[in-house]
Design an enzyme around this catalytic site. Structure first.
Site, PDB file in Angstrom:
ATOM      1  N   CYS A  84       0.846  -1.088   0.157  1.00  0.00           N
ATOM      2  CA  CYS A  84       0.033  -0.116  -0.134  1.00  0.00           C
ATOM      3  C   CYS A  84       0.904   1.269   0.035  1.00  0.00           C
ATOM      4  O   CYS A  84       1.679   1.577  -0.955  1.00  0.00           O
ATOM      5  CB  CYS A  84      -0.937  -0.024   1.186  1.00  0.00           C
ATOM      6  N   HIS A 118      -4.166  -4.511  -0.071  1.00  0.00           N
ATOM      7  CA  HIS A 118      -3.644  -5.191   1.580  1.00  0.00           C
ATOM      8  C   HIS A 118      -3.880  -6.602   1.353  1.00  0.00           C
ATOM      9  O   HIS A 118      -4.737  -7.256   1.920  1.00  0.00           O
ATOM     10  CB  HIS A 118      -4.359  -4.508   2.629  1.00  0.00           C
ATOM     11  N   GLU A 154      -2.768  -8.724   3.698  1.00  0.00           N
ATOM     12  CA  GLU A 154      -3.296  -9.046   4.969  1.00  0.00           C
ATOM     13  C   GLU A 154      -4.802  -8.845   5.301  1.00  0.00           C
ATOM     14  O   GLU A 154      -5.132  -9.536   6.305  1.00  0.00           O
ATOM     15  CB  GLU A 154      -2.343  -8.223   6.001  1.00  0.00           C
TER      16      GLU A 154
END
Lengths: 195, 250
Positions: A77, A177, A179
């Site tokens: 990001c 993202h 994650e």
């Protein structure tokens, strides 16, 4: 394998570390130059604003450390945007690994800014990303983007086609993202760990 | 293509999910981590966890729950309930929450939106607005809908955007619990008025209501609680239904 997450004022370090825990990968979170330099792989996360984050990196001499890394590095990001030459966000000079300039999305009546939510990936030829990620959805939250160019590894469209992932030499980067991108995110992190 | 988002909402009291859940195959239906993980697995695009604990002492335990949620859940989630300062928000984001929602405290002190947006970025500030129609005007209510205010939905939403909110979560108190569909007229007005995403809340009863709110209401996301908890609408079937009808869905 020694995996390091660079510790700085980024908002998503906790989430990135939880994602690695779920993968059963050992890692260290550190801002110590020598520990980062000796790692086998480095993750450079990021949520925040470009100019204050670059200032923080310079104040802690992490800018030179990151530029000098020769092992695989993954920018996430804002981490990806800071690897570029320059960002339109508060006219900020960045790290210059990727030559592109980071631009702001122009809002359109049906395209709100930030670009927030799940959007699909189109992989470029020889992408470092697992081919199973073709047309899979990843989670994005950003107001600035890197245009599509020679080092783009995956693209996504929002008002314009932009770089969802990039790769140059030992530097890998994703705008979304991993994650927070469910099973697709797991594949992305594994693609980097296998790179 | 950016997709419409489906967001299950879990009310938490003293660390447990309330409002009841009657899923099979969940060991403990009150465990918000287990329930959230199940929704994530079934295709939820985001989750919202609202802490409705009454006392500050109970709230302190919420940050440790947020950490537990972030540890186990691999999709974005918003937390809210009783947030009234930068000091309240920092530990929640550090624990791994992606966004926070603010409601009553922002009405009392609108400058809170500016402060939080500057400190953490607009993308993680969700302004939740509860409103009901009174004499043809959408009147904003606080404290879980108990107190009427002098604010009106559209001007307050616009002010929220200007002060730095990243999203508006609009709950129609008139539609909430009716299972008759979302407040699509008000939602489409919000859509026309705002440049930030709008989350529809209140009134979901069936899959067709989600389709209506995405088309008629032009909502960017739709939130519901009990219909998911009681299995009346199942996420994989809901998403299949919307996809078949041409809605952009993950």
């Amino acid at each position: 394998m020694k995996l390091v997450i660079i510790k700085y004022n980024a908002g998503n370090i906790q989430s990135v570390s939880f994602a690695l825990e779920r993968l059963g990968v050992d890692f260290t979170i550190t801002d110590q130059a020598e520990v980062i330099q000796q790692a086998d792989k480095v993750i450079f996360p990021g949520v925040g604003e470009a100019s204050t984050t670059m200032q923080y990196l310079r104040d802690h001499k992490l800018d030179a450390v990151i530029r000098g890394l020769r092992q695989p590095v993954l920018g996430i990001c804002l981490g990806m945007q800071l690897l570029c030459r320059h960002s339109e966000e508060n006219d900020t000079p960045c790290l210059g690994i990727f030559e592109e300039t980071v631009k702001r999305f122009e809002p359109q009546p049906d395209k709100k800014v930030p670009h927030m939510g799940w959007n699909n990936l189109t992989l470029t030829a020889n992408s470092w990303l697992d081919p199973a990620l073709e047309n899979k959805f990843a989670y994005f939250v950003h107001s600035y983007y890197v245009p599509v160019y020679a080092h783009t590894s995956a693209l996504t469209e929002y008002t314009v086609p932009f770089s969802a992932a990039m790769h140059r030499d030992n530097f890998y980067a994703v705008q979304f993202h991993p994650e927070k991108s469910a099973e697709a995110g797991v594949l992305v992190l594994q693609s980097f760990l296998n790179a | 293509m950016l997709t419409k988002r489906i967001i299950p909402c879990l009310d938490i009291k003293d660390g447990r999910t309330v409002k009841g859940v009657n899923f099979v195959n969940i060991r403990d239906a009150g465990d918000p981590v287990e329930l959230g993980a199940r929704y994530a697995q079934e295709g939820a695009d985001e989750l919202v966890f609202l802490d409705i604990s009454a006392t500050n002492e109970q709230r302190k335990t919420f940050a440790s729950l947020v950490r537990d949620i972030a540890r186990h859940i691999n999709i974005p989630f918003t937390v809210g309930g009783g947030i009234s300062s930068v000091a309240d928000v920092a530990p929640l984001l550090e624990a791994g929450a992606d966004k926070v929602s603010i409601n009553s405290a922002a009405v009392r002190n609108p400058g809170l939106i500016d402060e939080l947006s500057r400190a953490f970025g607009a993308q993680c500030i969700v302004l939740a607005i509860d409103a009901r129609k009174v004499d043809n005007a959408w009147v904003v209510h606080t404290h879980g809908g108990k107190n009427a205010t002098d604010k009106k939905l559209f001007t307050w939403a616009k002010e929220g955007q200007e002060r730095g909110a990243g999203e508006i979560l609009f709950t129609s108190m008139d539609h909430d619990g009716t299972k008759a569909g979302f407040a699509n007229d008000a939602l489409s007005k919000l859509h026309a008025l705002l440049q930030i995403p709008v989350i529809a809340s209140g009134g979901a009863g069936g899959a067709e209501h989600f389709m209506d709110t995405f088309i008629l209401g032009q909502a960017d996301a739709a939130l519901a609680a009990s219909i998911f908890h009681f299995g009346e609408v199942k996420l994989p079937e809901l998403k299949g239904y919307l996809r078949q009808r041409g809605i952009s869905i993950r």
